[in-house]
Design a protein around this motif. Structure first.
Motif, PDB file in Angstrom:
ATOM      1  N   THR C  14       0.840  -1.197   0.000  1.00  0.00           N
ATOM      2  CA  THR C  14       0.000   0.000   0.000  1.00  0.00           C
ATOM      3  C   THR C  14       0.876   1.248   0.000  1.00  0.00           C
ATOM      4  O   THR C  14       0.448   2.312   0.467  1.00  0.00           O
ATOM      5  CB  THR C  14      -0.921   0.044   1.241  1.00  0.00           C
ATOM      6  OG1 THR C  14      -0.124  -0.327   2.385  1.00  0.00           O
ATOM      7  CG2 THR C  14      -2.088  -0.905   1.135  1.00  0.00           C
ATOM      8  N   HIS C 184     -12.345  -2.473   6.720  1.00  0.00           N
ATOM      9  CA  HIS C 184     -11.158  -1.685   7.070  1.00  0.00           C
ATOM     10  C   HIS C 184     -11.548  -0.610   8.083  1.00  0.00           C
ATOM     11  O   HIS C 184     -12.432   0.196   7.806  1.00  0.00           O
ATOM     12  CB  HIS C 184     -10.591  -1.015   5.823  1.00  0.00           C
ATOM     13  CG  HIS C 184     -10.624  -1.885   4.595  1.00  0.00           C
ATOM     14  ND1 HIS C 184     -11.003  -1.438   3.368  1.00  0.00           N
ATOM     15  CD2 HIS C 184     -10.370  -3.209   4.429  1.00  0.00           C
ATOM     16  CE1 HIS C 184     -10.960  -2.428   2.478  1.00  0.00           C
ATOM     17  NE2 HIS C 184     -10.587  -3.514   3.103  1.00  0.00           N
ATOM     18  N   SER C 198     -13.631   1.600   4.905  1.00  0.00           N
ATOM     19  CA  SER C 198     -14.036   1.031   3.620  1.00  0.00           C
ATOM     20  C   SER C 198     -14.170  -0.479   3.751  1.00  0.00           C
ATOM     21  O   SER C 198     -13.986  -1.023   4.849  1.00  0.00           O
ATOM     22  CB  SER C 198     -13.001   1.370   2.520  1.00  0.00           C
ATOM     23  OG  SER C 198     -11.684   1.108   2.951  1.00  0.00           O
ATOM     24  N   ASP C 200     -13.740  -4.324   1.252  1.00  0.00           N
ATOM     25  CA  ASP C 200     -13.415  -4.904  -0.048  1.00  0.00           C
ATOM     26  C   ASP C 200     -13.712  -6.386  -0.048  1.00  0.00           C
ATOM     27  O   ASP C 200     -13.974  -7.001   0.991  1.00  0.00           O
ATOM     28  CB  ASP C 200     -11.941  -4.690  -0.405  1.00  0.00           C
ATOM     29  CG  ASP C 200     -11.014  -5.708   0.244  1.00  0.00           C
ATOM     30  OD1 ASP C 200     -10.907  -5.714   1.492  1.00  0.00           O
ATOM     31  OD2 ASP C 200     -10.422  -6.547  -0.475  1.00  0.00           O
ATOM     32  N   PRO C 263      -4.815   1.834  11.568  1.00  0.00           N
ATOM     33  CA  PRO C 263      -5.657   1.033  10.677  1.00  0.00           C
ATOM     34  C   PRO C 263      -5.623  -0.448  11.055  1.00  0.00           C
ATOM     35  O   PRO C 263      -4.590  -0.944  11.487  1.00  0.00           O
ATOM     36  CB  PRO C 263      -5.022   1.226   9.297  1.00  0.00           C
ATOM     37  CG  PRO C 263      -3.632   1.668   9.540  1.00  0.00           C
ATOM     38  CD  PRO C 263      -3.572   2.284  10.902  1.00  0.00           C
ATOM     39  N   CYS C 265      -7.944  -4.428  10.098  1.00  0.00           N
ATOM     40  CA  CYS C 265      -8.944  -5.060   9.228  1.00  0.00           C
ATOM     41  C   CYS C 265      -9.476  -6.323   9.867  1.00  0.00           C
ATOM     42  O   CYS C 265      -8.709  -7.132  10.388  1.00  0.00           O
ATOM     43  CB  CYS C 265      -8.287  -5.386   7.885  1.00  0.00           C
ATOM     44  SG  CYS C 265      -9.331  -6.374   6.772  1.00  0.00           S
ATOM     45  N   ILE C 285      -2.609  -1.496   8.022  1.00  0.00           N
ATOM     46  CA  ILE C 285      -3.279  -1.200   6.760  1.00  0.00           C
ATOM     47  C   ILE C 285      -3.243  -2.454   5.878  1.00  0.00           C
ATOM     48  O   ILE C 285      -2.237  -3.149   5.825  1.00  0.00           O
ATOM     49  CB  ILE C 285      -2.602   0.009   6.057  1.00  0.00           C
ATOM     50  CG1 ILE C 285      -3.443   0.473   4.858  1.00  0.00           C
ATOM     51  CG2 ILE C 285      -1.168  -0.294   5.649  1.00  0.00           C
ATOM     52  CD1 ILE C 285      -2.967   1.815   4.297  1.00  0.00           C
ATOM     53  N   THR C 289      -7.575  -1.718   0.986  1.00  0.00           N
ATOM     54  CA  THR C 289      -7.896  -0.282   0.991  1.00  0.00           C
ATOM     55  C   THR C 289      -7.480   0.397  -0.319  1.00  0.00           C
ATOM     56  O   THR C 289      -7.857   1.543  -0.555  1.00  0.00           O
ATOM     57  CB  THR C 289      -7.169   0.438   2.154  1.00  0.00           C
ATOM     58  OG1 THR C 289      -5.749   0.263   1.998  1.00  0.00           O
ATOM     59  CG2 THR C 289      -7.588  -0.126   3.502  1.00  0.00           C
ATOM     60  N   SER C 296     -13.593   6.528  -0.131  1.00  0.00           N
ATOM     61  CA  SER C 296     -14.541   5.423  -0.213  1.00  0.00           C
ATOM     62  C   SER C 296     -15.928   5.948   0.103  1.00  0.00           C
ATOM     63  O   SER C 296     -16.079   7.059   0.606  1.00  0.00           O
ATOM     64  CB  SER C 296     -14.166   4.358   0.815  1.00  0.00           C
ATOM     65  OG  SER C 296     -14.710   4.685   2.078  1.00  0.00           O
ATOM     66  N   SER C 308      -8.137   8.452   1.965  1.00  0.00           N
ATOM     67  CA  SER C 308      -7.756   7.043   1.984  1.00  0.00           C
ATOM     68  C   SER C 308      -7.306   6.673   3.393  1.00  0.00           C
ATOM     69  O   SER C 308      -7.063   7.550   4.233  1.00  0.00           O
ATOM     70  CB  SER C 308      -6.608   6.810   1.011  1.00  0.00           C
ATOM     71  OG  SER C 308      -5.430   7.426   1.498  1.00  0.00           O
ATOM     72  N   THR C 309      -7.180   5.383   3.633  1.00  0.00           N
ATOM     73  CA  THR C 309      -6.649   4.949   4.923  1.00  0.00           C
ATOM     74  C   THR C 309      -5.208   5.428   5.091  1.00  0.00           C
ATOM     75  O   THR C 309      -4.791   5.843   6.175  1.00  0.00           O
ATOM     76  CB  THR C 309      -6.753   3.416   5.040  1.00  0.00           C
ATOM     77  OG1 THR C 309      -8.144   3.075   5.133  1.00  0.00           O
ATOM     78  CG2 THR C 309      -6.063   2.901   6.291  1.00  0.00           C
TER      79      THR C 309
END
Lengths: 331, 331, 331
Positions: C14, C184, C198, C200, C263, C265, C285, C289, C296, C308-309
């Motif tokens: 990322t 996330h 967000s 995914d 961050p 998940c 992260i 993301t 998002s 964004s993250t």
């Protein structure tokens, strides 16, 4: 001008989108929330006020409060699910949309009459399991969020499985082999325009997990868990748009009160020959618009701002107030 | 400066994206539209002018008009589909792109020569059904939009099915087991840079519906109905980018007129060992860029504006005009 | 104020998102890149400086340089993959996050203790193949990017396949039939807020290609190739959010140094009864993301900028500097 009304809805479905859109258009906002969801919704600063209920069916008890606060309700999928068709029709608080549409949408025969009159291609319907000669989809009436469906490959499988189906009130439709595409429209009664807002493909459990488990012969189910944003092949768009327009035009003839307006969705399946079958209409904002809170490829073509369907609704109410035409958009 | 040309294209494929991007960059816009699609395209205010045709193949008849209007054509998938390779090459109206590329892209042998020279990994090709020793994909030449493909698990199945295949002009490729990833690039001949613009995964009927129907043994088909936006694992991106650069470099050597520039797409399949196979190149804007009309995760890294591939094309033309280098981008 | 530190990370996973976000928040940026990826990353102007390494495990050799340059490392998936748990803990360069979390995340028993204490529903775990009475997923420890998994329908299949499994250090989990949803989150230790950033759905090879090849009985594999953006049914969001909050609260009790922040998940599977099972936590992260580099649907609700993250991390560091609380976010 927008201070005249508070935009209000139930805390579920597309509530975040609706109230964020309302705030972006300058409206005060109000949420009717279940007790256990209140702390979640409170983290969003665009929600000005929260009225707590222990269940959405308790709504009639707080309706008077909403009227006093000049609330306008934006109905979404949870309204029909929790208040029922009659519950919606009885609401006295201003309501975005035409309630006459509810009867046509809520009754599968009337819905089919409407769509067929609009020359929308639909899957064949079977009146009885005996007449079935192809793969079919059986749908419980009032199935919500994709729960209460099953597939049968033919008459034999259908007859066996229908025995154990809990709901005796069901529809048998030809199963169209293709890919699902949900198209989100908005029709403005003030400008007369019908727009394509966005499109999605539902993310359903467990059916969208089955491809990941080879040869396990699991029973597919269709509970909606989320949504994928998609775009549609451009050569199909003119037809898709025309379908939306025909649905609106026909609704003006068949349904009282000026017909359908505001957001709606055609749930289609597109075959490998690019034939578009419409399975159902949702005469309100659908959850498939949620990927587009910050705008969609299609709304980016039309607007210089992030235009979600929720915000588009608020924009329409704002225009109606400005033109003194609230009566045309509030039921 | 941008007033010098009108940006024009056919009403299909990526026309909305192209003309919206052109307008955002300050160009007047013109659409060549089928009669029956005109009312749809007319709802988009960024389309300044529409010339109606009864079929896209009628294009040569209106070409003179376009030349008089100082139109620059942005070709997309429908150009080759409807005018044919020769039809494209004969166009006299200014055309974004290098027409010498058409021969290399349109002929499967030359395309393979180009990509192999660029050290792009491709699936093995079989000259005859007799040599097939693994799963293969059979593709009709000139198949458009994914129609005209079939899979065979081995030699026996292949030989049986090829008998009833309508097109006798086909290619037999090793079938790579993996996931399809379409990568959209843009190469600027003016700055020399190759960028990754976005990536998509096609949404195809009926194959993307088959996972939803267990054990029905349906024949898969691959008609493109829409596109899903995706992002690519970042550790693959440097290789993906380098592939695009090598394709450009090699095109300069092999193809006249400076080689490939502008938007192009590598259609890849990525295996579980993260090996990237390229199935095909499209030497122009692809419909997979449509989810990114408002920008993509990759274009958001590079631009402070919503930069679609369509808009990126207009930006390049604008730069060429400014630098007096139209000759380098218009064929 | 943001000039005090340079934001730095490894060129993978990322990195583009993290450094673009850092630059958007006003920080100088630095990338540690493999030699062969340098020319790729150099095309992004928001990367101010690149330090080249021949392998990420060479990182300790350049750590002194980073300290002199006042770099703050933002760890992502490649850090644990290449430096190992101990390698991460030994880092002396300022590091965003609480390193005490690494032990709890890296050990499957401790991770389960943590999540179960937070009342997160997890799949049943089997201590030995003999106890297995249902479909299971077998995971190699330290499996990265989805490689090193297999499914077995029951005890018999499991016992047969485990023989040839290369890693003897594995976990056997009940296989939950449903759809994968990766959520996330970001937790701010400074404001105390936990946000949904967000969601995914991973795009995995070859499993996400298998639905396209009917009846071939191919072995599924789960190598992550990319990510699809999704949104989650809104009625599930309050629970999803509360799960994140409970994970944070519990981490404060169980883990030293203030628990988890920044961050993270939750990798979930949602069944057709809308029950959410959490398979795993990533305490940093995640690559999921990346579709949201430009924001998002969920971050668009909270921020008037593209958040964004990666950018959210930079924002937190900026706030910490401003409030003189760097010690609370840097380990």
């Amino acid at each position: 001008v927008e201070q005249k009304y508070k935009i209000a809805t139930f805390g579920s479905h597309t509530a975040l989108q609706i109230l964020k859109g309302a705030k972006d258009e300058g409206f005060p906002t109000l949420l009717v929330s279940l007790k256990e969801r209140k702390s979640f919704y409170r983290t969003y600063p665009f929600i000005d006020e929260i009225i707590e209920v222990s269940s959405f069916s308790q709504f009639p008890e707080i309706e008077e409060q909403l009227i006093e606060k000049n609330a306008v309700i934006i109905p979404h999928g949870s309204f029909v699910a929790y208040l029922g068709l009659e519950g919606n029709k009885k609401l006295k608080v201003p309501y975005f949309g035409n309630k006459d549409v509810l009867d046509w949408e809520g009754n599968r025969e009337k819905q089919r009459e409407w769509l067929e009159n609009a020359k929308i291609t639909m899957p064949k319907k079977f009146d009885s399991p005996d007449k079935v000669d192809r793969p079919v989809l059986v749908k419980s009436h009032g199935a919500k969020g994709g729960y209460g469906y099953f597939l049968a490959k033919g008459k034999k499988e259908l007859k066996e499985r229908i025995k154990s189906f809990p709901d005796k009130n069901y529809t048998i439709q030809e199963y169209i082999v293709g890919v699902p595409v949900f198209v989100h429209y908005f029709h403005s009664p003030l400008t007369g325009e019908t727009e394509i807002m966005s499109a999605d493909r539902r993310y359903e459990s467990n059916v969208d997990g089955l491809g990941r488990v080879p040869n396990w012969e699991l029973e597919p189910s269709y509970t909606v868990i989320g949504n994928f944003p998609i775009t549609i092949r451009e050569s199909l768009l003119p037809e898709v748009w025309d379908m939306g327009k025909r649905v609106i035009e026909t609704s003006k003839e068949l349904i009282g009160g000026g017909g359908l307006f505001g957001p709606f969705c055609l749930e289609t399946v597109v075959t490998n020959e690019q034939k578009i079958y419409t399975i159902e209409i949702s005469a309100r904002i659908v959850a498939g618009t949620n990927p587009f809170i910050g705008g969609s490829p299609y709304s980016d073509l039309k607007y210089n701002e992030q235009m979600s369907t929720g915000r588009r609704v608020a924009k329409e109410i704002k225009l109606a107030i400005k033109e003194g035409k609230e009566g045309e958009v509030l039921g």
